[in-house]
Every structure is written in C-alpha cells, then in structure tokens.
Design a protein around this motif. Structure first.
Motif, PDB file in Angstrom:
ATOM      1  N   SER A  88     -13.141   0.418  -0.471  1.00  0.00           N
ATOM      2  CA  SER A  88     -11.755   0.774  -1.374  1.00  0.00           C
ATOM      3  C   SER A  88     -12.347   1.395  -2.700  1.00  0.00           C
ATOM      4  O   SER A  88     -11.541   2.347  -2.874  1.00  0.00           O
ATOM      5  CB  SER A  88     -11.454  -0.764  -1.949  1.00  0.00           C
ATOM      6  OG  SER A  88     -11.272  -1.590  -0.841  1.00  0.00           O
ATOM      7  N   ASN A  96      -8.864   9.631  -2.956  1.00  0.00           N
ATOM      8  CA  ASN A  96      -7.482   9.736  -3.071  1.00  0.00           C
ATOM      9  C   ASN A  96      -7.134  10.498  -4.411  1.00  0.00           C
ATOM     10  O   ASN A  96      -6.391  11.479  -4.261  1.00  0.00           O
ATOM     11  CB  ASN A  96      -6.560   8.436  -3.129  1.00  0.00           C
ATOM     12  CG  ASN A  96      -6.187   8.281  -1.862  1.00  0.00           C
ATOM     13  OD1 ASN A  96      -5.499   8.974  -1.123  1.00  0.00           O
ATOM     14  ND2 ASN A  96      -6.141   7.023  -1.314  1.00  0.00           N
ATOM     15  N   GLN A  97      -7.608  10.223  -5.494  1.00  0.00           N
ATOM     16  CA  GLN A  97      -7.489  10.815  -6.778  1.00  0.00           C
ATOM     17  C   GLN A  97      -7.934  12.312  -6.737  1.00  0.00           C
ATOM     18  O   GLN A  97      -6.992  13.158  -7.236  1.00  0.00           O
ATOM     19  CB  GLN A  97      -8.429   9.996  -7.713  1.00  0.00           C
ATOM     20  CG  GLN A  97      -8.184  10.803  -9.262  1.00  0.00           C
ATOM     21  CD  GLN A  97      -8.748   9.983 -10.388  1.00  0.00           C
ATOM     22  OE1 GLN A  97      -9.570   8.799 -10.017  1.00  0.00           O
ATOM     23  NE2 GLN A  97      -8.643  10.379 -11.686  1.00  0.00           N
ATOM     24  N   ARG A 156     -10.478   5.028  -3.419  1.00  0.00           N
ATOM     25  CA  ARG A 156      -9.853   5.377  -4.478  1.00  0.00           C
ATOM     26  C   ARG A 156     -10.363   6.858  -5.003  1.00  0.00           C
ATOM     27  O   ARG A 156      -9.420   7.536  -5.535  1.00  0.00           O
ATOM     28  CB  ARG A 156      -9.794   4.265  -5.603  1.00  0.00           C
ATOM     29  CG  ARG A 156      -8.971   2.908  -5.192  1.00  0.00           C
ATOM     30  CD  ARG A 156      -9.084   2.046  -6.360  1.00  0.00           C
ATOM     31  NE  ARG A 156     -10.316   1.765  -6.842  1.00  0.00           N
ATOM     32  CZ  ARG A 156     -10.867   0.557  -6.302  1.00  0.00           C
ATOM     33  NH1 ARG A 156     -10.217  -0.135  -5.534  1.00  0.00           N
ATOM     34  NH2 ARG A 156     -12.002   0.385  -6.798  1.00  0.00           N
TER      35      ARG A 156
END
Length: 218
Positions: free
Chosen positions: A40, A47-48, A44
């Motif tokens: 996770s 993705n950013q 994240r």
C-alpha cells in the motif's frame, strides 16, 4: 490404536503438531501484515510520481527502484511491452494482432502474477483453520481412550479419578480451536485485502491502457 505405541507419545505428538500450526499461522500473519502494508505504501508513492508526470515518457522515467511495488511492476511490464513491440513489430508472433489487446493481455498477465504473490500463504491459513480443530479432537479422543484404560485398570470410578484424565484430554480440543480461530480470522481479513488491492491494480491497468492509446504509443 496399536497397543505397542505409548498413547502419551501420540497425544504429545498431537500437541506439538498444533504448536507447529500456531507458529506457522503467526509467521504468515506477521509477514502478510508487513507485505500488504508495504504494498500500500509503495503503491501510493508510485501513484503520486506516475500521475504527476507530464507525459508517458516522463512517467516511464519515474525512479521505480525507490517505490517498487505491484503497480510499479505492472507499469514496468507495460513500458517494456511498448518498447519491444515498436522495435520488433512484424518480427515475432507475440506481436501479431491488435496492439491494444496485446498490451492489455501483457498487463493482465503481470497483474495475475501480483495477485498470486498477494495470495501466497493464504492457502496455509485456510488449511490450518479447517484442520486444527480436528487435530485437537483427535488428541482428545486418544486422551479419553487412554484415560478410560487407566480408570479400568484402577477399578475406581470416583469423580476424582475420572475427571482429571478426561479434563486433561479435552485440553487438546481447546488448543485446536485456539489455533484455528486466528487462522480463520486472518484468512478472511487478508482475502479482503487481496480483493481491495486487486481492484486498485485493475483500475491502474485501465488507466495505463487509456493513456497509452491516447498518446499514440500503441
């Protein structure tokens, strides 16, 4: 039960088996907690960085090594397929067909690999959760049988003589249930996390395809 085998040996073996089940269960639980938390966090981060890129070329240069995770590996597979297909178009059978469908297939294959990694260990939890109570019950049955033989040999049926051995035999069933409960709870919890993370990967695959199709990379 063969009479040449000491019953206590079999009962102790049952308890040690349940102990091994418990150690395996908590080892898998701790590892899966770390794995899902790590995935996770890295998803994240990736993705950013990925969506902050101005175009697909810049997204490809995102330093994956600093946030390697399931989505990053899927993106790597997608970029690798795009680069290879442009260089080997018409030279290999695996690139014959609709480029969009071939790219989607490549991404889905990688996503399935990531799902298999996330599901690793869950079969062990499910097996322990379903078999531990029966292993405990097996130890209890053997314990009661052993207790009955001792009661018969003593010739006494008083409560003090009967309750002690039978109570000790029931401990195996209690331990079996105690081992099974965390295994079942952990299995259900991690299965839900797998579904959640798979949904995130499916959304990323769809988004990646959309970007690739709209930037003339396919």
């Amino acid at each position: 039960m063969p009479y040449h085998i000491e019953p206590k040996i079999i009962i102790d073996g049952t308890l040690y088996t349940l102990l091994a089940f418990s150690v395996a269960t908590w080892t898998v639980i701790l590892y899966k907690i770390w794995e899902f938390t790590n995935n996770s966090y890295r998803n994240r981060r990736f993705n950013q960085a990925f969506w902050d890129a101005s175009d697909l070329a810049q997204a490809e240069s995102v330093p994956v090594d600093t946030a390697i995770g399931p989505q990053a590996r899927i993106a790597q597979q997608g970029f690798a397929w795009l680069n290879e297909s442009q260089q080997a178009a018409g030279k290999h059978l695996k690139y014959i067909g609709s480029p969009a469908e071939l790219l989607e297939y490549s991404l889905l294959v990688q996503m399935q690999k990531e799902q298999h990694l996330m599901e690793s260990g869950l079969t062990l939890l499910a097996s322990i959760g379903s078999t531990a109570p029966f292993v405990g019950l097996f130890g209890t049955v053997l314990g009661i049988m052993h207790a009955m033989h001792e009661i018969t040999a003593s010739g006494s049926t008083s409560l003090d003589v009967v309750a002690g051995p039978i109570g000790d035999a029931l401990v195996a069933t209690a331990i079996g249930i105690a081992v099974a409960v965390p295994a079942v709870l952990a299995y259900n919890f991690f299965l839900r996390r797998v579904k959640q993370q798979r949904t995130g990967l499916e959304n990323f695959v769809t988004s990646f395809l959309h970007i690739a199709l709209n930037t003339d990379k396919v």
